[in-house]
Design a protein around this motif. Structure first.
Motif, PDB file in Angstrom:
ATOM      1  N   LYS A 123       0.802  -1.246  -0.017  1.00  0.00           N
ATOM      2  CA  LYS A 123      -0.052   0.058  -0.017  1.00  0.00           C
ATOM      3  C   LYS A 123       0.758   1.178  -0.099  1.00  0.00           C
ATOM      4  CE  LYS A 123      -4.150  -1.933   2.273  1.00  0.00           C
ATOM      5  NZ  LYS A 123      -4.585  -2.018   3.642  1.00  0.00           N
ATOM      6  N   THR A 124       2.042   1.036   0.817  1.00  0.00           N
ATOM      7  CA  THR A 124       3.013   2.437   0.781  1.00  0.00           C
ATOM      8  C   THR A 124       4.139   2.268  -0.187  1.00  0.00           C
ATOM      9  OG1 THR A 124       3.401   1.391   2.949  1.00  0.00           O
ATOM     10  CG2 THR A 124       2.834   3.809   2.850  1.00  0.00           C
ATOM     11  N   ALA A 125       4.350   0.977  -0.549  1.00  0.00           N
ATOM     12  CA  ALA A 125       5.884   0.831  -1.332  1.00  0.00           C
ATOM     13  C   ALA A 125       5.718  -0.208  -2.190  1.00  0.00           C
ATOM     14  CB  ALA A 125       7.095   0.680  -0.541  1.00  0.00           C
ATOM     15  N   PRO A 126       4.973  -0.182  -3.310  1.00  0.00           N
ATOM     16  CA  PRO A 126       4.467  -1.171  -4.234  1.00  0.00           C
ATOM     17  C   PRO A 126       5.649  -1.397  -5.272  1.00  0.00           C
ATOM     18  CG  PRO A 126       3.414   0.592  -4.984  1.00  0.00           C
ATOM     19  CD  PRO A 126       4.111   1.178  -3.654  1.00  0.00           C
ATOM     20  N   THR A 127       6.712  -2.021  -4.655  1.00  0.00           N
ATOM     21  CA  THR A 127       7.909  -2.099  -5.631  1.00  0.00           C
ATOM     22  C   THR A 127       7.761  -3.529  -6.145  1.00  0.00           C
ATOM     23  OG1 THR A 127       9.186  -3.034  -3.989  1.00  0.00           O
ATOM     24  CG2 THR A 127       9.508  -0.771  -4.211  1.00  0.00           C
ATOM     25  N   LYS A 128       8.507  -3.835  -7.244  1.00  0.00           N
ATOM     26  CA  LYS A 128       8.365  -5.089  -8.124  1.00  0.00           C
ATOM     27  C   LYS A 128       8.706  -6.075  -7.133  1.00  0.00           C
ATOM     28  CE  LYS A 128      10.168  -4.817 -12.212  1.00  0.00           C
ATOM     29  NZ  LYS A 128       9.227  -5.097 -13.316  1.00  0.00           N
ATOM     30  N   SER A 129       9.704  -5.878  -6.520  1.00  0.00           N
ATOM     31  CA  SER A 129      10.202  -7.100  -5.489  1.00  0.00           C
ATOM     32  C   SER A 129       9.091  -7.513  -4.504  1.00  0.00           C
ATOM     33  CB  SER A 129      11.573  -7.063  -4.934  1.00  0.00           C
ATOM     34  OG  SER A 129      11.667  -5.808  -3.893  1.00  0.00           O
ATOM     35  N   SER A 130       8.718  -6.352  -3.733  1.00  0.00           N
ATOM     36  CA  SER A 130       7.472  -6.805  -2.754  1.00  0.00           C
ATOM     37  C   SER A 130       6.332  -7.071  -3.489  1.00  0.00           C
ATOM     38  CB  SER A 130       7.218  -5.521  -2.011  1.00  0.00           C
ATOM     39  OG  SER A 130       6.549  -4.360  -2.939  1.00  0.00           O
ATOM     40  N   LEU A 131       5.969  -6.904  -4.476  1.00  0.00           N
ATOM     41  CA  LEU A 131       4.725  -7.435  -5.373  1.00  0.00           C
ATOM     42  C   LEU A 131       5.041  -9.030  -5.573  1.00  0.00           C
ATOM     43  CD1 LEU A 131       3.864  -4.296  -7.642  1.00  0.00           C
ATOM     44  CD2 LEU A 131       2.228  -5.319  -5.648  1.00  0.00           C
ATOM     45  N   THR A 132       6.094  -9.040  -5.980  1.00  0.00           N
ATOM     46  CA  THR A 132       6.609 -10.478  -6.455  1.00  0.00           C
ATOM     47  C   THR A 132       6.526 -11.559  -5.362  1.00  0.00           C
ATOM     48  OG1 THR A 132       7.862  -9.669  -8.486  1.00  0.00           O
ATOM     49  CG2 THR A 132       8.244 -11.737  -7.445  1.00  0.00           C
ATOM     50  N   ASN A 133       7.325 -10.870  -4.183  1.00  0.00           N
ATOM     51  CA  ASN A 133       7.148 -11.806  -2.835  1.00  0.00           C
ATOM     52  C   ASN A 133       5.737 -12.096  -2.454  1.00  0.00           C
ATOM     53  OD1 ASN A 133       9.917 -12.010  -2.534  1.00  0.00           O
ATOM     54  ND2 ASN A 133      10.139  -9.948  -1.644  1.00  0.00           N
ATOM     55  N   LEU A 134       4.811 -10.995  -2.472  1.00  0.00           N
ATOM     56  CA  LEU A 134       3.519 -11.226  -1.958  1.00  0.00           C
ATOM     57  C   LEU A 134       3.092 -12.197  -2.817  1.00  0.00           C
ATOM     58  CD1 LEU A 134       1.230 -10.752  -0.155  1.00  0.00           C
ATOM     59  CD2 LEU A 134       0.678  -8.577  -1.325  1.00  0.00           C
ATOM     60  N   ALA A 135       2.950 -12.102  -4.379  1.00  0.00           N
ATOM     61  CA  ALA A 135       2.647 -13.122  -5.161  1.00  0.00           C
ATOM     62  C   ALA A 135       2.822 -14.462  -4.870  1.00  0.00           C
ATOM     63  CB  ALA A 135       2.963 -12.756  -6.611  1.00  0.00           C
ATOM     64  N   ASN A 136       4.210 -14.728  -4.611  1.00  0.00           N
ATOM     65  CA  ASN A 136       4.703 -16.060  -4.115  1.00  0.00           C
ATOM     66  C   ASN A 136       4.163 -16.754  -2.785  1.00  0.00           C
ATOM     67  OD1 ASN A 136       6.381 -15.911  -6.698  1.00  0.00           O
ATOM     68  ND2 ASN A 136       8.187 -15.303  -5.172  1.00  0.00           N
ATOM     69  N   MET A 137       3.962 -15.675  -1.926  1.00  0.00           N
ATOM     70  CA  MET A 137       2.994 -15.945  -0.705  1.00  0.00           C
ATOM     71  C   MET A 137       1.789 -16.606  -0.923  1.00  0.00           C
ATOM     72  SD  MET A 137       4.294 -12.897   1.518  1.00  0.00           S
ATOM     73  CE  MET A 137       5.862 -12.414   1.803  1.00  0.00           C
ATOM     74  N   TYR A 138       1.118 -15.660  -1.916  1.00  0.00           N
ATOM     75  CA  TYR A 138      -0.425 -16.303  -2.233  1.00  0.00           C
ATOM     76  C   TYR A 138      -0.333 -17.590  -3.023  1.00  0.00           C
ATOM     77  CZ  TYR A 138      -3.172 -12.200  -0.518  1.00  0.00           C
ATOM     78  OH  TYR A 138      -3.670 -11.356   0.258  1.00  0.00           O
ATOM     79  N   GLN A 139       0.740 -17.645  -3.900  1.00  0.00           N
ATOM     80  CA  GLN A 139       0.879 -18.867  -4.702  1.00  0.00           C
ATOM     81  C   GLN A 139       1.131 -20.119  -3.579  1.00  0.00           C
ATOM     82  OE1 GLN A 139       0.628 -18.880  -8.146  1.00  0.00           O
ATOM     83  NE2 GLN A 139       0.226 -20.867  -7.910  1.00  0.00           N
ATOM     84  N   ARG A 140       1.963 -19.989  -2.609  1.00  0.00           N
ATOM     85  CA  ARG A 140       2.055 -21.052  -1.739  1.00  0.00           C
ATOM     86  C   ARG A 140       0.823 -21.257  -0.863  1.00  0.00           C
ATOM     87  NH1 ARG A 140       7.110 -18.677  -1.507  1.00  0.00           N
ATOM     88  NH2 ARG A 140       6.469 -17.377   0.477  1.00  0.00           N
ATOM     89  N   ARG A 141      -0.156 -20.192  -0.633  1.00  0.00           N
ATOM     90  CA  ARG A 141      -1.230 -20.563   0.109  1.00  0.00           C
ATOM     91  C   ARG A 141      -2.335 -21.003  -0.761  1.00  0.00           C
ATOM     92  NH1 ARG A 141      -1.795 -18.448   5.464  1.00  0.00           N
ATOM     93  NH2 ARG A 141      -4.092 -18.770   5.200  1.00  0.00           N
ATOM     94  N   GLY A 142      -2.212 -21.093  -2.174  1.00  0.00           N
ATOM     95  CA  GLY A 142      -3.039 -21.657  -3.248  1.00  0.00           C
ATOM     96  C   GLY A 142      -3.966 -21.045  -3.762  1.00  0.00           C
ATOM     97  N   ASN A 143      -3.696 -19.596  -3.677  1.00  0.00           N
ATOM     98  CA  ASN A 143      -4.541 -18.644  -4.214  1.00  0.00           C
ATOM     99  C   ASN A 143      -4.042 -18.034  -5.681  1.00  0.00           C
ATOM    100  OD1 ASN A 143      -6.093 -16.128  -5.136  1.00  0.00           O
ATOM    101  ND2 ASN A 143      -6.465 -15.436  -2.608  1.00  0.00           N
ATOM    102  N   ALA A 144      -3.868 -18.680  -6.679  1.00  0.00           N
ATOM    103  CA  ALA A 144      -3.245 -18.477  -7.921  1.00  0.00           C
ATOM    104  C   ALA A 144      -3.965 -17.207  -8.477  1.00  0.00           C
ATOM    105  CB  ALA A 144      -3.532 -19.574  -8.812  1.00  0.00           C
ATOM    106  N   ASP A 145      -5.119 -16.860  -8.385  1.00  0.00           N
ATOM    107  CA  ASP A 145      -5.575 -15.595  -8.823  1.00  0.00           C
ATOM    108  C   ASP A 145      -4.919 -14.567  -8.507  1.00  0.00           C
ATOM    109  OD1 ASP A 145      -7.459 -16.975 -10.409  1.00  0.00           O
ATOM    110  OD2 ASP A 145      -9.311 -17.020  -9.071  1.00  0.00           O
ATOM    111  N   ARG A 146      -4.915 -14.480  -7.051  1.00  0.00           N
ATOM    112  CA  ARG A 146      -4.558 -13.176  -6.219  1.00  0.00           C
ATOM    113  C   ARG A 146      -3.021 -13.126  -6.861  1.00  0.00           C
ATOM    114  NH1 ARG A 146      -4.050  -8.011  -5.278  1.00  0.00           N
ATOM    115  NH2 ARG A 146      -3.304  -7.634  -3.180  1.00  0.00           N
ATOM    116  N   ALA A 147      -2.320 -14.286  -6.906  1.00  0.00           N
ATOM    117  CA  ALA A 147      -0.950 -14.428  -7.252  1.00  0.00           C
ATOM    118  C   ALA A 147      -0.786 -13.717  -8.729  1.00  0.00           C
ATOM    119  CB  ALA A 147      -0.294 -15.856  -7.171  1.00  0.00           C
ATOM    120  N   ASN A 148      -1.484 -14.016  -9.552  1.00  0.00           N
ATOM    121  CA  ASN A 148      -1.616 -13.668 -10.898  1.00  0.00           C
ATOM    122  C   ASN A 148      -1.677 -12.224 -11.095  1.00  0.00           C
ATOM    123  OD1 ASN A 148      -0.716 -16.209 -11.834  1.00  0.00           O
ATOM    124  ND2 ASN A 148      -2.776 -16.918 -12.352  1.00  0.00           N
TER     125      ASN A 148
END
Length: 103
Positions: free
Chosen positions: A67-92
């Motif tokens: 929300k405050t610092a949407p960098t490429k790496s923070s977005l990618t890290n968050l996508a990977n976290m959601y992917q591991r949780r099984g939420n492919a839609d949010r990850a994509n």
């Protein structure tokens, strides 16, 4: 400057020592001393929790970070976290945002 010292200690224990529990102890202290922007503390804590396999704690912290610092790496890290949780839609969705973000 205690907050900065604890932040650097937490970063050291997490990145260099791979001791994520100890890093979290230092980062919690950093958060207690931080008076204004806690974004970097939250980012590092999220990465520690993710490294420990606790996406339940990591995801809300990283959501605050983007929300405050949407960098490429923070977005990618968050996508990977959601992917591991099984939420492919949010990850994509986050990967698409990361492709448009600057570092």
């Amino acid at each position: 400057n205690m907050g900065k010292t604890y932040l650097e200690g937490g970063q050291y224990f997490g990145e260099k020592q791979q001791d994520f529990q100890k890093a979290l102890q230092w980062l919690n202290q950093a958060e207690a001393f931080a008076t204004n922007d806690k974004t970097e503390v939250k980012r590092l804590k999220a990465l520690c929790y993710a490294s420990l396999g606790d996406e339940g704690k990591a995801i809300p912290l990283m959501e605050e970070v983007i929300k405050t610092a949407p960098t490429k790496s923070s977005l990618t890290n968050l996508a990977n976290m959601y992917q591991r949780r099984g939420n492919a839609d949010r990850a994509n969705q986050l990967r698409a945002q990361a492709a448009q973000a600057s570092e």
